[in-house]
Design an enzyme around this catalytic site. Structure first.
Site, PDB file in Angstrom:
ATOM      1  NE  ARG A  52      43.945 -21.631  12.740  1.00  0.00           N
ATOM      2  CZ  ARG A  52      44.673 -22.470  12.966  1.00  0.00           C
ATOM      3  NH1 ARG A  52      44.619 -23.289  11.912  1.00  0.00           N
ATOM      4  NH2 ARG A  52      45.532 -22.555  13.790  1.00  0.00           N
ATOM      5  NE  ARG A 101      24.128 -25.031  31.030  1.00  0.00           N
ATOM      6  CZ  ARG A 101      23.309 -25.517  30.632  1.00  0.00           C
ATOM      7  NH1 ARG A 101      22.255 -25.304  30.783  1.00  0.00           N
ATOM      8  NH2 ARG A 101      23.618 -26.592  29.525  1.00  0.00           N
ATOM      9  CD  GLU A 182      40.911 -31.427  10.645  1.00  0.00           C
ATOM     10  OE1 GLU A 182      41.915 -30.631  10.671  1.00  0.00           O
ATOM     11  OE2 GLU A 182      39.607 -31.083  11.073  1.00  0.00           O
ATOM     12  CG  LEU A 206      41.647 -25.826  12.066  1.00  0.00           C
ATOM     13  CD1 LEU A 206      40.706 -24.973  12.550  1.00  0.00           C
ATOM     14  CD2 LEU A 206      42.974 -25.811  13.188  1.00  0.00           C
TER      15      LEU A 206
END
Ligand code: PMP
Length: 286
Positions: A52, A101, A182, A206
């Site tokens: 994963r 940044r 979830e 997920l």
């Protein structure tokens, strides 16, 4: 005890592990992570977690900085150095430090930041909550729509967890379009007439590694599985409910938005699945 942690190839005391303030993980939440549980000093479902990880990185256009064997070796070395037999290993990979940044990704080849650390949790498998079950509330799912990528952007789940605590319960289940997606940090299930019902895989959730293993073990035990979304009302009328995650394994849920399920105690299916999961995952631990 000062832990030894892994940072970019080195094993260093946690107090000396420093990451740049320009790191994209810090300023942009541009990173992914994995959590693998440890029982008997061994890693549970490890191949699933590294697979994963590679997928999460690829979805964000990042390479996997280590091979599966190198990840495994680093995990094992940290367990040994920190004397962890029960607990977890956390890994994180960010897009590194571009020097400034900027919304645009830094050039390919910018060194990634790679961090691994352990957390010792004696008694992990004997969590007393598994014997009483937990209580959950529902909260609108206001996260982004790539929940299949395991990014470090966990602020909304943290807010939901705090709201659950504020309401005196243990966790929150997210809902979207009237359906449960979830939990804050787990996949969710209900049991009705012996059937295990859980939302199918998509970008909405997920792809839990514990979920994948558990559904395989349940199928092998001839249990009926139905992969479809369900509502909070259905959960409230279910015989049982539970959630799964690498860190909590199978956790019975005994109350949903104030409605008690069954007799208010963990049901036989969730209890059996927890036993099966712990037994089987210990067997395949590496
Ligand atoms: N969903 C979410 C949102 C999670 O954070 C987690 C745990 N990381 C899970 C599901 C469960 O996944 P796993 O079984 O791989 O821990």
């Amino acid at each position: 005890m000062t832990r030894t942690v892994y940072l970019n190839g080195d094993y260093v005391p946690e107090t000396e592990a420093k990451v740049s303030i320009f790191d994209r993980g810090f300023v942009m939440g541009d990173g992914v992570y994995e959590v693998t549980s440890v029982l008997d000093g061994r890693l549970l479902d490890f191949p699933g977690h590294v697979t994963r990880l590679t997928r999460s990185l690829a979805e964000l256009g990042m390479d996997n900085p280590l091979s599966d064997e190198e990840w495994l070796a680093a995990h094992r070395k940290l367990l040994e150095l920190n004397d962890v037999t029960e607990g977890m290993v956390y890994l994180q990979v960010t897009r590194g430090n571009p020097g400034d940044r900027d919304f645009a990704y830094p050039p390919q080849g910018t060194p990634q930041t790679v961090v691994i650390f352990t957390q010792s949790k004696p008694g992990l498998a004997d969590n007393p909550q598994a014997k009483t079950g937990i209580r959950v509330i529902s909260i609108p799912d206001l996260r982004w729509h790539r929940r299949d990528i395991k990014t470090v952007q966990l602020l909304y789940p943290s807010m939901a967890k705090m709201e659950a605590k504020r309401q005196g319960v243990d966790d929150a289940w997210f809902t979207e379009d009237g359906l449960v997606t979830e939990g804050t940090s787990n996949n969710t299930y209900i049991v009705k007439g012996g059937r295990i019902i859980t939302r199918p895989l998509s970008n909405d959730i997920l792809h839990g590694i514990t979920r994948a293993s558990l559904l395989r073990y349940a199928a092998e035990a001839q249990m009926q599985i139905e992969e479809r979304p369900f509502t909070i009302a259905e959960a409230q009328e279910a015989d049982e409910a539970f959630s799964t995650s690498a860190s909590a394994f199978v956790m019975p849920v005994v109350e949903v938005d104030g409605a008690t399920l069954g007799d208010g105690r963990p049901g036989p299916v969730a209890t059996r699945l927890r036993e099966i999961y712990l037994e089987e995952s210990r067997k395949t631990a590496i």
